[in-house]
Design an enzyme around this catalytic site. Structure first.
Site, PDB file in Angstrom:
ATOM      1  CE  LYS A 103      -3.038   2.897   2.663  1.00 41.53           C
ATOM      2  NZ  LYS A 103      -3.482   3.254   4.032  1.00 41.53           N
ATOM      3  N   GLY A 129      -7.824   9.387  10.129  1.00 45.61           N
ATOM      4  CA  GLY A 129      -8.082   9.429  11.563  1.00 45.61           C
ATOM      5  C   GLY A 129      -9.130  10.424  12.012  1.00 45.61           C
ATOM      6  CG  ASN A 174      -5.473   1.588  12.171  1.00 41.50           C
ATOM      7  OD1 ASN A 174      -5.208   0.415  12.380  1.00 41.50           O
ATOM      8  ND2 ASN A 174      -5.040   2.561  12.971  1.00 41.50           N
ATOM      9  CB  ALA A 230      -8.287   7.951   5.125  1.00 40.01           C
ATOM     10  N   GLY A 231     -10.966   8.068   6.952  1.00 39.02           N
ATOM     11  CA  GLY A 231     -12.105   8.925   7.245  1.00 39.02           C
ATOM     12  C   GLY A 231     -13.312   8.227   7.832  1.00 39.02           C
TER      13      GLY A 231
END
Length: 273
Positions: A112, A173, A221, A199-200
């Protein structure tokens, strides 16, 4: 009973294909911010994810001898380890990190790529991302690439040869959810490679929205790792991704300005008043 069987077998009949490999789960989770490797492993199992992304610069995969290694808890025989270049701010560092991952994981090609622009926003540096993508693809890597939600950039990364393009839903995040679904939809309209929102995402409904748009998958994550109960949130995300995918395949009803009666007004026992 028939509908129940269809739901159970849906993931097997509709796999995610990345670099020629098939995955039943369309959820990818990370390995940062957990209390320890044991909690990460428990969340991974609860999520049903088959791919775990790992920041090579931050997580020990054996490069730090004498310290606990994630590979002692998550075996590459059971899961696909997706090394990422988190913490890299230029193409050279990103390429070097991918090469280190290839050595640590015995020739592993799937990576990635993320090249960040600054430490405050963690937005991608698109210029450096494009540069690194060209180098890595030429060097034989299978590149899944984190990028902005710009449809033109997404298409260029696909044309370079990336095996998956991963536009952000919101800043890394942030937990803000999908801030610009229209850009994601434009990316999807022109894509021939898997588009995965990266993300988000903050909660299960955000994951469902990404999947309902038609995305091939969702990577997250912080939404799991920083939940009050990470393992329970991982389970919720598993269900949300599956539900969103099924809703996309089913095809939602049209949006209407006014109501539409659920029952017919003709052929009733009593005429309308």
């Amino acid at each position: 009973m028939e509908a129940e069987i269809n739901i159970t077998t849906q993931s097997a009949a509709d796999p995610l294909l990345i670099a020629g490999r098939s995955y039943a789960s369309r959820l990818i989770i990370g390995s940062g911010k957990y209390r320890d490797f044991e909690q990460n492993r428990a969340a991974l199992e609860a999520s049903g994810a088959e791919i775990l992304t790992v920041a090579i610069r931050r997580v020990n995969l054996g490069q730090n001898s004498g310290e606990p290694s994630l590979l002692d808890f998550v075996s590459p025989d059971d899961f696909t380890i997706l090394p990422n270049t988190a913490g890299c701010y230029n193409a050279e560092d990103a390429v070097r990190t991918c090469k280190m991952a290839r050595e640590l994981l015995d020739g592993h090609k799937l990576v990635k790529l993320e090249v960040l622009g600054d430490r405050k926003t963690l937005f991608p540096n698109v210029t450096e991302t494009l540069k690194a993508a060209r180098i890595l693809v030429k060097d034989g890597f299978d590149v899944m690439v984190y990028t902005s939600d710009d449809p033109l950039v997404a298409k260029e990364l696909e044309e370079i040869g990336c095996v998956s393009v991963m536009p952000l839903g919101a800043p890394i995040g942030s937990g803000l959810g999908i801030r610009n679904p229209y850009n994601i939809r434009m990316i999807l309209e022109n894509a021939t490679t898997p588009i995965i929102v990266d993300a988000g995402v903050g909660t299960a409904s955000d994951a469902s929205i990404a999947m309902e748009l038609g995305c091939a998958g969702v990577l997250m994550n912080t939404a799991i790792a920083e939940a009050k109960n990470p393992v329970l949130m991982a389970s919720a995300m598993k269900k949300a991704v599956a539900a969103g995918r099924e809703a996309f395949l089913a095809g939602r009803m049209p949006r209407r300005l006014y109501s539409s009666a659920s029952s017919p007004e003709t052929g009733t026992f009593f005429p309308p008043l």
